[in-house]
Design a protein around this motif. Structure first.
Motif, PDB file in Angstrom:
ATOM      1  N   ALA A 110       0.819  -1.210   0.000  1.00  0.00           N
ATOM      2  CA  ALA A 110       0.000   0.000   0.000  1.00  0.00           C
ATOM      3  C   ALA A 110       0.857   1.267   0.000  1.00  0.00           C
ATOM      4  O   ALA A 110       2.081   1.217   0.164  1.00  0.00           O
ATOM      5  CB  ALA A 110      -0.933  -0.012   1.213  1.00  0.00           C
ATOM      6  N   MET A 111       0.187   2.429  -0.172  1.00  0.00           N
ATOM      7  CA  MET A 111       0.896   3.700  -0.240  1.00  0.00           C
ATOM      8  C   MET A 111      -0.001   4.849   0.209  1.00  0.00           C
ATOM      9  O   MET A 111      -1.170   4.921  -0.162  1.00  0.00           O
ATOM     10  CB  MET A 111       1.368   3.961  -1.682  1.00  0.00           C
ATOM     11  N   TRP A 112       0.565   5.743   1.003  1.00  0.00           N
ATOM     12  CA  TRP A 112      -0.081   7.015   1.301  1.00  0.00           C
ATOM     13  C   TRP A 112       0.435   8.035   0.294  1.00  0.00           C
ATOM     14  O   TRP A 112       1.642   8.204   0.135  1.00  0.00           O
ATOM     15  CB  TRP A 112       0.280   7.502   2.699  1.00  0.00           C
ATOM     16  N   ASP A 113      -0.447   8.724  -0.379  1.00  0.00           N
ATOM     17  CA  ASP A 113      -0.070   9.707  -1.381  1.00  0.00           C
ATOM     18  C   ASP A 113      -0.417  11.104  -0.858  1.00  0.00           C
ATOM     19  O   ASP A 113      -1.587  11.447  -0.679  1.00  0.00           O
ATOM     20  CB  ASP A 113      -0.823   9.437  -2.688  1.00  0.00           C
ATOM     21  N   PHE A 114       0.606  11.917  -0.606  1.00  0.00           N
ATOM     22  CA  PHE A 114       0.393  13.269  -0.109  1.00  0.00           C
ATOM     23  C   PHE A 114       0.268  14.294  -1.240  1.00  0.00           C
ATOM     24  O   PHE A 114       0.290  15.496  -0.998  1.00  0.00           O
ATOM     25  CB  PHE A 114       1.532  13.662   0.836  1.00  0.00           C
ATOM     26  N   ASN A 115       0.155  13.808  -2.478  1.00  0.00           N
ATOM     27  CA  ASN A 115      -0.073  14.674  -3.647  1.00  0.00           C
ATOM     28  C   ASN A 115       0.961  15.791  -3.771  1.00  0.00           C
ATOM     29  O   ASN A 115       0.630  16.937  -4.065  1.00  0.00           O
ATOM     30  CB  ASN A 115      -1.486  15.278  -3.583  1.00  0.00           C
ATOM     31  N   GLN A 116       2.217  15.452  -3.548  1.00  0.00           N
ATOM     32  CA  GLN A 116       3.288  16.438  -3.655  1.00  0.00           C
ATOM     33  C   GLN A 116       4.165  16.216  -4.892  1.00  0.00           C
ATOM     34  O   GLN A 116       5.047  17.013  -5.175  1.00  0.00           O
ATOM     35  CB  GLN A 116       4.165  16.383  -2.399  1.00  0.00           C
ATOM     36  N   CYS A 117       3.901  15.127  -5.610  1.00  0.00           N
ATOM     37  CA  CYS A 117       4.730  14.786  -6.770  1.00  0.00           C
ATOM     38  C   CYS A 117       3.928  14.893  -8.061  1.00  0.00           C
ATOM     39  O   CYS A 117       2.690  14.867  -8.041  1.00  0.00           O
ATOM     40  CB  CYS A 117       5.278  13.363  -6.629  1.00  0.00           C
ATOM     41  N   ASP A 118       4.632  14.995  -9.166  1.00  0.00           N
ATOM     42  CA  ASP A 118       3.997  15.015 -10.482  1.00  0.00           C
ATOM     43  C   ASP A 118       3.348  13.659 -10.726  1.00  0.00           C
ATOM     44  O   ASP A 118       4.022  12.633 -10.738  1.00  0.00           O
ATOM     45  CB  ASP A 118       5.058  15.300 -11.548  1.00  0.00           C
ATOM     46  N   ALA A 119       2.037  13.672 -10.916  1.00  0.00           N
ATOM     47  CA  ALA A 119       1.303  12.408 -11.088  1.00  0.00           C
ATOM     48  C   ALA A 119       1.820  11.594 -12.266  1.00  0.00           C
ATOM     49  O   ALA A 119       1.787  10.359 -12.246  1.00  0.00           O
ATOM     50  CB  ALA A 119      -0.182  12.701 -11.266  1.00  0.00           C
ATOM     51  N   LYS A 120       2.309  12.275 -13.317  1.00  0.00           N
ATOM     52  CA  LYS A 120       2.789  11.578 -14.499  1.00  0.00           C
ATOM     53  C   LYS A 120       4.123  10.869 -14.243  1.00  0.00           C
ATOM     54  O   LYS A 120       4.506   9.995 -15.005  1.00  0.00           O
ATOM     55  CB  LYS A 120       2.943  12.556 -15.663  1.00  0.00           C
ATOM     56  N   LYS A 121       4.822  11.273 -13.185  1.00  0.00           N
ATOM     57  CA  LYS A 121       6.133  10.715 -12.903  1.00  0.00           C
ATOM     58  C   LYS A 121       6.155   9.892 -11.615  1.00  0.00           C
ATOM     59  O   LYS A 121       7.221   9.471 -11.174  1.00  0.00           O
ATOM     60  CB  LYS A 121       7.165  11.836 -12.807  1.00  0.00           C
ATOM     61  N   CYS A 122       4.981   9.675 -11.031  1.00  0.00           N
ATOM     62  CA  CYS A 122       4.902   8.975  -9.749  1.00  0.00           C
ATOM     63  C   CYS A 122       4.933   7.465  -9.951  1.00  0.00           C
ATOM     64  O   CYS A 122       3.998   6.889 -10.525  1.00  0.00           O
ATOM     65  CB  CYS A 122       3.637   9.387  -9.014  1.00  0.00           C
ATOM     66  N   SER A 123       5.985   6.823  -9.489  1.00  0.00           N
ATOM     67  CA  SER A 123       6.113   5.372  -9.659  1.00  0.00           C
ATOM     68  C   SER A 123       5.062   4.622  -8.843  1.00  0.00           C
ATOM     69  O   SER A 123       4.598   3.557  -9.243  1.00  0.00           O
ATOM     70  CB  SER A 123       7.519   4.916  -9.267  1.00  0.00           C
ATOM     71  N   GLY A 124       4.678   5.180  -7.692  1.00  0.00           N
ATOM     72  CA  GLY A 124       3.670   4.537  -6.870  1.00  0.00           C
ATOM     73  C   GLY A 124       2.316   4.480  -7.556  1.00  0.00           C
ATOM     74  O   GLY A 124       1.615   3.462  -7.503  1.00  0.00           O
ATOM     75  N   ARG A 125       1.931   5.557  -8.206  1.00  0.00           N
ATOM     76  CA  ARG A 125       0.648   5.588  -8.905  1.00  0.00           C
ATOM     77  C   ARG A 125       0.650   4.620 -10.089  1.00  0.00           C
ATOM     78  O   ARG A 125      -0.391   4.047 -10.423  1.00  0.00           O
ATOM     79  CB  ARG A 125       0.345   7.007  -9.376  1.00  0.00           C
ATOM     80  N   LYS A 126       1.791   4.452 -10.707  1.00  0.00           N
ATOM     81  CA  LYS A 126       1.873   3.496 -11.805  1.00  0.00           C
ATOM     82  C   LYS A 126       1.698   2.065 -11.287  1.00  0.00           C
ATOM     83  O   LYS A 126       1.021   1.246 -11.911  1.00  0.00           O
ATOM     84  CB  LYS A 126       3.218   3.627 -12.536  1.00  0.00           C
ATOM     85  N   LEU A 127       2.276   1.777 -10.143  1.00  0.00           N
ATOM     86  CA  LEU A 127       2.096   0.452  -9.555  1.00  0.00           C
ATOM     87  C   LEU A 127       0.635   0.223  -9.187  1.00  0.00           C
ATOM     88  O   LEU A 127       0.112  -0.881  -9.339  1.00  0.00           O
ATOM     89  CB  LEU A 127       2.975   0.302  -8.307  1.00  0.00           C
ATOM     90  N   ALA A 128      -0.024   1.287  -8.722  1.00  0.00           N
ATOM     91  CA  ALA A 128      -1.451   1.174  -8.388  1.00  0.00           C
ATOM     92  C   ALA A 128      -2.264   0.867  -9.633  1.00  0.00           C
ATOM     93  O   ALA A 128      -3.226   0.091  -9.604  1.00  0.00           O
ATOM     94  CB  ALA A 128      -1.927   2.466  -7.733  1.00  0.00           C
ATOM     95  N   ARG A 129      -1.876   1.447 -10.749  1.00  0.00           N
ATOM     96  CA  ARG A 129      -2.593   1.204 -11.993  1.00  0.00           C
ATOM     97  C   ARG A 129      -2.475  -0.252 -12.431  1.00  0.00           C
ATOM     98  O   ARG A 129      -3.398  -0.823 -13.013  1.00  0.00           O
ATOM     99  CB  ARG A 129      -2.051   2.116 -13.101  1.00  0.00           C
ATOM    100  N   PHE A 130      -1.344  -0.865 -12.115  1.00  0.00           N
ATOM    101  CA  PHE A 130      -1.142  -2.275 -12.441  1.00  0.00           C
ATOM    102  C   PHE A 130      -1.794  -3.195 -11.417  1.00  0.00           C
ATOM    103  O   PHE A 130      -1.735  -4.416 -11.548  1.00  0.00           O
ATOM    104  CB  PHE A 130       0.348  -2.595 -12.513  1.00  0.00           C
ATOM    105  N   GLY A 131      -2.402  -2.606 -10.392  1.00  0.00           N
ATOM    106  CA  GLY A 131      -3.017  -3.417  -9.355  1.00  0.00           C
ATOM    107  C   GLY A 131      -2.021  -3.999  -8.371  1.00  0.00           C
ATOM    108  O   GLY A 131      -2.325  -4.939  -7.639  1.00  0.00           O
TER     109      GLY A 131
END
Length: 211
Positions: A24-45
């Motif tokens: 899991a991951m807490w996202d504090f929305n401080q990074c560029d969403a297009k460059k966030c490796s965590g959000r990409k992992l979330a997209r892959f489930g």
């Protein structure tokens, strides 16, 4: 700044390891969403987003932790999972990390970032690198490599840190991981000192001649 590149399609020959624990991951929305490796992992489930004040029962990788991650944490990950904090390294001091109140907060030992944004910078790992490092150290190397296989630069992390990751993974507890880290940093310091001493003595750059 170079944008992170990702492998969005899985190879037909790719071996998918069984992942039976929560990541899991807490996202504090401080990074560029297009460059966030965590959000990409979330997209892959491969990663579950958490709300900022949501508690997590397993290992939490956070810079506010008092203990170092080690192979002895394997059972906690195996039964309760692992989570990471996604925030900007430039905004660490203003991020309310204490609100997470983790039961098993852990620090990662010394490693070098290999992602395109912070390549070569000590300890400034991306979310994906942090998760992969923790999984490798605690005895889940196949899952660790699978997570970073989603990024075109992922193999670089193991090329840069491979030897050190193996040393950490061979430790028994947090104290021995710190010992390995200290020894490694001393080796690097001595090597750098040796390289400086081995440089030839060049003549002064001034054109004037001494009397």
């Amino acid at each position: 700044m170079e944008e992170l590149k990702y492998n969005d399609e899985e190879s037909d020959e790719e071996t998918v390891p069984k992942i039976h624990f929560s990541v899991a991951m807490w996202d504090f929305n401080q990074c560029d969403a297009k460059k966030c490796s965590g959000r990409k992992l979330a997209r892959f489930g491969l990663l579950k987003p958490l709300k900022v004040k949501q508690r997590f029962p397993g290992i939490v990788l956070t810079p506010t932790a008092a203990h170092c991650l080690s192979p002895s944490d394997k059972n906690i990950i195996d039964t309760k999972g692992i989570a990471v904090v996604d925030c900007s390294w430039a905004k660490i001091k203003e991020t309310p990390l204490n609100s997470l109140r983790p039961t098993y907060g852990r620090l990662l030992p010394f490693l070098v970032a290999a992602n395109p944004i912070n390549y070569g910078k000590p300890c400034q790992l991306s979310c994906a690198e942090a998760i992969a490092a923790a999984l490798y150290i605690t005895g889940f190397p196949d899952i660790s490599e699978y997570y970073l296989s989603k990024f075109s630069w992922g193999h670089s992390f193991f090329e840069v840190n491979g030897d050190l990751l193996k040393r950490y993974a061979a430790c028994s507890d947090g104290a021995s991981v710190i010992e390995v880290q200290t020894k490694y940093l001393k080796e690097v310091e001595e090597e750098q000192k040796s390289n400086r001493l081995s440089l030839p003595d060049y003549p002064p750059s001034s054109d004037s001649e001494e009397d």
